[in-house]
Design a protein around this motif. Structure first.
Motif, PDB file in Angstrom:
ATOM      1  N   HIS A 359      21.276 -14.095 -27.587  1.00  0.00           N
ATOM      2  CA  HIS A 359      22.416 -14.095 -26.951  1.00  0.00           C
ATOM      3  C   HIS A 359      22.586 -14.931 -25.993  1.00  0.00           C
ATOM      4  CE1 HIS A 359      22.534 -10.427 -29.258  1.00  0.00           C
ATOM      5  NE2 HIS A 359      24.133 -10.761 -29.452  1.00  0.00           N
ATOM      6  N   GLY A 360      21.741 -15.593 -25.166  1.00  0.00           N
ATOM      7  CA  GLY A 360      22.057 -16.521 -24.138  1.00  0.00           C
ATOM      8  C   GLY A 360      21.947 -17.852 -24.574  1.00  0.00           C
ATOM      9  N   ASN A 361      21.657 -18.110 -25.798  1.00  0.00           N
ATOM     10  CA  ASN A 361      21.486 -19.546 -26.157  1.00  0.00           C
ATOM     11  C   ASN A 361      22.416 -19.805 -27.411  1.00  0.00           C
ATOM     12  OD1 ASN A 361      18.921 -20.082 -24.804  1.00  0.00           O
ATOM     13  ND2 ASN A 361      18.121 -18.528 -26.071  1.00  0.00           N
ATOM     14  N   THR A 362      23.616 -19.330 -27.592  1.00  0.00           N
ATOM     15  CA  THR A 362      24.632 -19.465 -28.497  1.00  0.00           C
ATOM     16  C   THR A 362      25.545 -20.749 -28.084  1.00  0.00           C
ATOM     17  OG1 THR A 362      24.794 -17.335 -28.977  1.00  0.00           O
ATOM     18  CG2 THR A 362      26.633 -18.602 -29.605  1.00  0.00           C
ATOM     19  N   GLU A 363      25.670 -21.744 -28.956  1.00  0.00           N
ATOM     20  CA  GLU A 363      26.404 -22.786 -28.775  1.00  0.00           C
ATOM     21  C   GLU A 363      27.321 -23.122 -29.816  1.00  0.00           C
ATOM     22  OE1 GLU A 363      23.825 -26.575 -29.489  1.00  0.00           O
ATOM     23  OE2 GLU A 363      22.485 -25.023 -28.483  1.00  0.00           O
ATOM     24  N   SER A 364      28.393 -24.122 -29.644  1.00  0.00           N
ATOM     25  CA  SER A 364      29.136 -24.307 -30.766  1.00  0.00           C
ATOM     26  C   SER A 364      28.743 -26.131 -31.172  1.00  0.00           C
ATOM     27  CB  SER A 364      30.553 -24.489 -30.296  1.00  0.00           C
ATOM     28  OG  SER A 364      30.945 -23.085 -30.440  1.00  0.00           O
ATOM     29  N   THR A 365      28.603 -26.268 -32.459  1.00  0.00           N
ATOM     30  CA  THR A 365      28.332 -27.835 -32.775  1.00  0.00           C
ATOM     31  C   THR A 365      29.613 -28.517 -32.880  1.00  0.00           C
ATOM     32  OG1 THR A 365      28.645 -27.048 -35.125  1.00  0.00           O
ATOM     33  CG2 THR A 365      26.460 -26.709 -34.021  1.00  0.00           C
ATOM     34  N   SER A 366      29.347 -29.855 -33.122  1.00  0.00           N
ATOM     35  CA  SER A 366      30.773 -30.831 -33.285  1.00  0.00           C
ATOM     36  C   SER A 366      31.407 -30.602 -34.694  1.00  0.00           C
ATOM     37  CB  SER A 366      29.932 -32.049 -33.492  1.00  0.00           C
ATOM     38  OG  SER A 366      29.242 -32.381 -34.583  1.00  0.00           O
ATOM     39  N   ASN A 367      30.757 -29.809 -35.568  1.00  0.00           N
ATOM     40  CA  ASN A 367      31.503 -29.501 -36.927  1.00  0.00           C
ATOM     41  C   ASN A 367      31.910 -28.011 -36.836  1.00  0.00           C
ATOM     42  OD1 ASN A 367      29.172 -28.139 -37.152  1.00  0.00           O
ATOM     43  ND2 ASN A 367      28.575 -29.155 -38.984  1.00  0.00           N
ATOM     44  N   GLY A 368      31.954 -27.440 -35.362  1.00  0.00           N
ATOM     45  CA  GLY A 368      32.797 -26.194 -35.545  1.00  0.00           C
ATOM     46  C   GLY A 368      32.107 -24.865 -35.832  1.00  0.00           C
ATOM     47  N   TYR A 369      30.602 -24.922 -36.034  1.00  0.00           N
ATOM     48  CA  TYR A 369      30.010 -23.745 -36.122  1.00  0.00           C
ATOM     49  C   TYR A 369      29.293 -23.122 -34.703  1.00  0.00           C
ATOM     50  CZ  TYR A 369      30.345 -24.642 -41.337  1.00  0.00           C
ATOM     51  OH  TYR A 369      30.573 -24.863 -42.398  1.00  0.00           O
ATOM     52  N   LYS A 370      29.459 -21.901 -34.979  1.00  0.00           N
ATOM     53  CA  LYS A 370      28.610 -21.260 -33.668  1.00  0.00           C
ATOM     54  C   LYS A 370      27.063 -21.180 -34.140  1.00  0.00           C
ATOM     55  CE  LYS A 370      30.274 -17.467 -31.873  1.00  0.00           C
ATOM     56  NZ  LYS A 370      30.886 -16.144 -31.488  1.00  0.00           N
ATOM     57  N   THR A 371      26.236 -21.619 -33.411  1.00  0.00           N
ATOM     58  CA  THR A 371      24.784 -21.802 -33.803  1.00  0.00           C
ATOM     59  C   THR A 371      23.965 -21.401 -32.676  1.00  0.00           C
ATOM     60  OG1 THR A 371      23.289 -22.942 -34.953  1.00  0.00           O
ATOM     61  CG2 THR A 371      24.625 -24.150 -33.400  1.00  0.00           C
ATOM     62  N   ARG A 372      22.469 -21.124 -32.958  1.00  0.00           N
ATOM     63  CA  ARG A 372      21.538 -21.219 -32.021  1.00  0.00           C
ATOM     64  C   ARG A 372      20.495 -21.974 -32.379  1.00  0.00           C
ATOM     65  NH1 ARG A 372      22.474 -14.841 -32.277  1.00  0.00           N
ATOM     66  NH2 ARG A 372      24.070 -14.519 -30.487  1.00  0.00           N
ATOM     67  N   ARG A 373      19.720 -22.607 -31.393  1.00  0.00           N
ATOM     68  CA  ARG A 373      18.674 -23.599 -31.741  1.00  0.00           C
ATOM     69  C   ARG A 373      17.165 -22.679 -31.678  1.00  0.00           C
ATOM     70  NH1 ARG A 373      20.429 -29.144 -31.603  1.00  0.00           N
ATOM     71  NH2 ARG A 373      22.554 -29.253 -30.710  1.00  0.00           N
ATOM     72  N   PHE A 374      16.531 -23.010 -32.777  1.00  0.00           N
ATOM     73  CA  PHE A 374      15.307 -22.028 -32.691  1.00  0.00           C
ATOM     74  C   PHE A 374      14.497 -22.587 -31.601  1.00  0.00           C
ATOM     75  CE2 PHE A 374      10.997 -20.960 -33.962  1.00  0.00           C
ATOM     76  CZ  PHE A 374      11.110 -19.874 -34.829  1.00  0.00           C
ATOM     77  N   ASP A 375      14.419 -23.563 -31.017  1.00  0.00           N
ATOM     78  CA  ASP A 375      13.454 -24.331 -30.079  1.00  0.00           C
ATOM     79  C   ASP A 375      13.888 -23.644 -28.686  1.00  0.00           C
ATOM     80  OD1 ASP A 375      11.981 -25.791 -31.718  1.00  0.00           O
ATOM     81  OD2 ASP A 375      12.974 -27.828 -31.042  1.00  0.00           O
ATOM     82  N   ASN A 376      15.128 -23.209 -28.703  1.00  0.00           N
ATOM     83  CA  ASN A 376      15.913 -22.576 -27.346  1.00  0.00           C
ATOM     84  C   ASN A 376      15.065 -21.043 -27.547  1.00  0.00           C
ATOM     85  OD1 ASN A 376      17.001 -24.988 -26.460  1.00  0.00           O
ATOM     86  ND2 ASN A 376      18.863 -24.463 -27.286  1.00  0.00           N
ATOM     87  N   ILE A 377      15.474 -20.579 -28.400  1.00  0.00           N
ATOM     88  CA  ILE A 377      15.157 -19.082 -28.600  1.00  0.00           C
ATOM     89  C   ILE A 377      13.476 -18.956 -28.254  1.00  0.00           C
ATOM     90  CG2 ILE A 377      14.550 -17.300 -30.443  1.00  0.00           C
ATOM     91  CD1 ILE A 377      17.210 -18.389 -32.078  1.00  0.00           C
ATOM     92  N   ARG A 378      12.932 -19.728 -28.957  1.00  0.00           N
ATOM     93  CA  ARG A 378      11.262 -19.987 -28.753  1.00  0.00           C
ATOM     94  C   ARG A 378      10.981 -19.880 -27.241  1.00  0.00           C
ATOM     95  NH1 ARG A 378       8.127 -24.064 -32.067  1.00  0.00           N
ATOM     96  NH2 ARG A 378       9.395 -25.515 -30.696  1.00  0.00           N
ATOM     97  N   SER A 379      11.790 -21.063 -26.856  1.00  0.00           N
ATOM     98  CA  SER A 379      11.626 -21.171 -25.307  1.00  0.00           C
ATOM     99  C   SER A 379      11.758 -20.305 -24.327  1.00  0.00           C
ATOM    100  CB  SER A 379      12.400 -22.385 -24.846  1.00  0.00           C
ATOM    101  OG  SER A 379      12.542 -22.976 -23.362  1.00  0.00           O
ATOM    102  N   GLU A 380      12.932 -19.319 -24.444  1.00  0.00           N
ATOM    103  CA  GLU A 380      13.285 -18.119 -23.803  1.00  0.00           C
ATOM    104  C   GLU A 380      12.190 -16.985 -24.254  1.00  0.00           C
ATOM    105  OE1 GLU A 380      16.624 -14.781 -22.691  1.00  0.00           O
ATOM    106  OE2 GLU A 380      17.043 -16.450 -23.943  1.00  0.00           O
ATOM    107  N   LEU A 381      11.656 -17.085 -25.170  1.00  0.00           N
ATOM    108  CA  LEU A 381      10.574 -15.832 -25.392  1.00  0.00           C
ATOM    109  C   LEU A 381       9.352 -16.463 -24.787  1.00  0.00           C
ATOM    110  CD1 LEU A 381      10.523 -14.360 -28.907  1.00  0.00           C
ATOM    111  CD2 LEU A 381      10.684 -13.208 -26.863  1.00  0.00           C
ATOM    112  N   ASP A 382       8.997 -17.739 -24.521  1.00  0.00           N
ATOM    113  CA  ASP A 382       7.757 -18.368 -23.917  1.00  0.00           C
ATOM    114  C   ASP A 382       7.871 -17.820 -22.434  1.00  0.00           C
ATOM    115  OD1 ASP A 382       6.444 -19.077 -26.256  1.00  0.00           O
ATOM    116  OD2 ASP A 382       7.045 -21.221 -26.104  1.00  0.00           O
ATOM    117  N   HIS A 383       9.070 -18.195 -22.096  1.00  0.00           N
ATOM    118  CA  HIS A 383       9.234 -18.320 -20.397  1.00  0.00           C
ATOM    119  C   HIS A 383       9.122 -16.502 -20.267  1.00  0.00           C
ATOM    120  CE1 HIS A 383      10.222 -21.813 -19.160  1.00  0.00           C
ATOM    121  NE2 HIS A 383      11.344 -22.273 -19.910  1.00  0.00           N
ATOM    122  N   ALA A 384       9.601 -15.708 -21.061  1.00  0.00           N
ATOM    123  CA  ALA A 384       9.982 -14.258 -20.888  1.00  0.00           C
ATOM    124  C   ALA A 384       8.030 -13.706 -20.736  1.00  0.00           C
ATOM    125  CB  ALA A 384      10.457 -13.446 -21.926  1.00  0.00           C
TER     126      ALA A 384
END
Length: 454
Positions: A359-384
Motif C-alpha cells: 500500500h505504500g508503493n502505489t503510483e499512477s502511470t502516464s497512461n492512467g493506470y494505478k500500479t505498483r513496481r515489484f522492485d519497490n515491493i521487494r525493496s520495502e520487504l528487504d528493508h523491513a
C-alpha cells in the motif's frame, strides 16, 4: 469472568457504542428505516465463522509472536460479488497454498494462512464524491455499499447490499471449507494447486523441483513411520478490513460458554490506516471484541500515537491479540519504522509485527493506470527484515494483495512487466495486485532474505 472481560464491562462497551464516536469512511444512507431493517435482518442470519475458530487463530498468532510460526495474509484488494465463482476462489486459494509451501520449505516453521476474502467488500476512499463531466456522484466504496457504474442508481448506498455481502461471503466460506476438507490442500497432491496458465513461468521449474523434493521427503518418512496425520489438510482463516461498522455490528454475537463478544463475520478483522484514530469509532468498536485484531500503521504514525492505541486495543497485553501491520513505502520505511519498533520494544508490549509492502508503493502511470513496481515491493520487504534485525524485533509475517488470475497490474517481476503491459489484463476495481508469478517470486525472496538476516 476474566480480568479482560471485567475491564470491558467496566468501560460500558456494547456492539453499538461506536455510534457515539466519529465514524470515518462510512456511507451516507438516505433512509434510516431501510438501514435499520437491513441491520435487523443481518443480525438474525447465521454467523460466518465460529468462536472456537477465532480462539484457535488467536493461539496461533500468539505462537507467531514468539517466532514459532510465520503469517501469510493475502488476497484481493476488494472482492466483488461478480467474482464469487469457483475458478476465482480456487485460484486464489491455490496461490496462497503454493506460497505457504515455499515458505514452510524455506523457513522451516509452520505458516499461518489467512485469506483476505469472504468479507473484503468495503474500501476506504480519499473523497466522498467523484465528478465526471460535470456530474458529481458518491464514490464507489465497494460492493457491500454501492456499485462501480457511474450512475445515480448504482452509486446510491443500498442497505440491501449488506445482506448480499453476507450471502456472498457465506458462499465463499462454504466453498473454501469444502475444498480444504476434501483434500485440496493435501501435501501428497500439490499438483492440485497448479494454475494452467503458468506452464511457461520462469519460476515454474524451480517450484516443481521444490515440490518434488518435499514429496520425496514425505514418502520417505511415511515409509518408515506409516501415514502421518496433518498432511492431508491445513488450517485456513479469513480476514477483512472491518470498515463498514453497521455490517460488523450486526454480526457481533455472544456465544455459549465464552464470555464477551465475538465478531463472527471473520476470524481476523483489521483497522485501516485511515480509520485508526484513538478516539474514533473503529477503535471503540475493536476494543470490545474478543477476536485477534490488527491495525495498519503508516508513515505518519508516531510512537506517541501508537502506544496509547495499543493500550486501548490490548490493555491486558494478551498473547495473540494484536498485530501491527506496517505499510511505509520503500522510500520511507528506513526513516519511519525504527522509532516505532523501538518504542513498542521499550514498553515491552506483546505484538506481532507484519509487513505490508503493497500500500505504500502505489503510483499512477502516464497512461492512467494505478500500479505498483515489484522492485519497490521487494525493496520495502528487504528493508523491513533488516530494520527488525537491527532493532532486535522480529518480522513475523507479510500482508499482500494478490490474485490467482493472469493479471498485469504490478510492473516488474519474473516476466518484467512494463507500463505497456498493464492494459493487457488489468482487472482490479481498486488497487493493483500481484499475479501468480509475482506472488511466488516474492515468497522465494522472503525465504532467501529471512535466511540472510536470521
Amino acid at each position: 469472568m476474566s480480568q479482560t472481560a471485567r475491564s470491558i464491562e467496566s468501560l460500558n462497551w456494547t456492539p453499538t457504542s461506536w455510534q457515539q464516536r466519529v465514524a470515518l469512511q462510512q456511507p451516507q444512507y438516505e433512509d434510516a428505516t431501510e438501514l435499520n431493517q437491513a441491520i435487523g435482518e443481518l443480525s438474525q442470519l447465521p454467523p460466518l465463522v465460529t468462536s472456537w475458530e477465532v480462539l484457535a487463530l488467536k493461539q496461533a498468532l500468539a505462537e507467531a509472536q514468539e517466532g514459532k510460526r510465520f503469517l501469510l495474509q493475502g488476497g484481493d484488494c476488494a472482492e466483488s460479488f461478480a467474482d464469487c465463482t469457483s475458478p476465482i476462489i480456487s485460484n486464489r486459494l491455490k496461490v496462497l497454498l503454493q506460497m505457504s509451501l515455499v515458505l514452510v520449505h524455506g523457513l522451516k516453521k509452520p505458516v499461518l494462512r489467512v485469506g483476505r476474502f469472504a468479507g473484503q467488500y468495503a474500501k476506504p476512499r480519499s473523497a466522498d464524491t467523484e465528478t465526471r463531466d460535470g456530474v458529481t456522484l458518491p464514490s464507489f466504496r465497494g460492493d457491500v455499499i454501492n456499485g462501480p457504474e457511474f450512475t445515480p442508481a448504482a452509486r446510491r448506498p443500498d442497505p440491501q447490499r449488506l445482506i448480499r455481502a453476507h450471502a456472498h461471503s457465506a458462499l465463499t466460506m462454504n466453498f473454501v471449507r469444502a475444498l480444504i476438507d476434501g483434500g485440496f490442500a493435501d501435501l501428497h497432491h500439490p499438483e492440485y494447486w497448479d494454475l494452467a496458465w503458468v506452464e511457461h513461468s520462469p519460476l515454474a521449474a524451480e517450484y516443481r523441483r521444490m515440490v518434488a523434493g518435499i514429496g520425496d521427503s514425505l514418502r520417505f518418512m511415511e515409509t518408515l513411520a506409516g501415514p502421518i496425520a496433518g498432511f492431508t489438510r491445513v488450517d485456513f482463516f479469513t480476514s477483512h478490513e472491518a470498515l463498514l461498522l453497521h455490517y460488523e455490528q450486526a454480526l457481533t454475537r455472544q456465544v455459549p460458554r465464552h464470555h464477551g463478544w465475538f465478531n463472527l463475520s471473520t476470524h481476523f478483522p483489521w483497522i485501516g490506516m485511515r480509520t485508526a484514530a484513538l478516539d474514533g469509532a473503529h477503535a471503540e468498536y475493536f476494543r470490545g471484541i474478543r477476536n485477534p485484531i490488527a491495525v495498519k500503521v503508516g508513515p505518519s504514525v508516531t510512537p506517541e500515537q501508537l502506544l496509547p492505541l495499543i493500550d486501548v486495543l490490548n490493555p491486558e497485553d494478551e498473547p495473540g491479540r494484536l498485530t501491527l501491520i506496517h505499510r511505509m513505502g520503500h522510500a520511507q520505511i528506513a526513516a519511519k519504522l525504527p522509532a516505532l519498533l523501538e518504542a513498542v520494544k521499550r514498553e515491552g508490549r506483546r505484538v506481532l509485527w507484519v509487513a505490508d509492502p503493497m500500500h505504500g508503493n502505489t503510483e499512477s502511470t502516464s497512461n492512467g493506470y494505478k500500479t505498483r513496481r515489484f522492485d519497490n515491493i521487494r525493496s520495502e520487504l528487504d528493508h523491513a527484515f533488516d530494520i527488525h534485525a537491527a532493532v532486535g524485533t522480529r518480522l513475523g509475517g507479510v500482508h499482500l494483495e494478490l490474485t490467482g488470475e493472469d493479471v498485469t497490474e504490478c510492473m516488474g517481476g519474473a516476466r518484467d512487466l512494463n507500463e505497456a503491459d498493464l492494459q493487457r489484463a488489468y482487472k482490479s476495481m481498486v488497487d493493483p495486485r500481484l499475479n501468480y508469478e509475482q506472488s511466488l517470486e516474492l515468497a522465494m525472496l522472503i525465504v532467501r532474505k529471512s535466511g540472510r538476516v536470521s
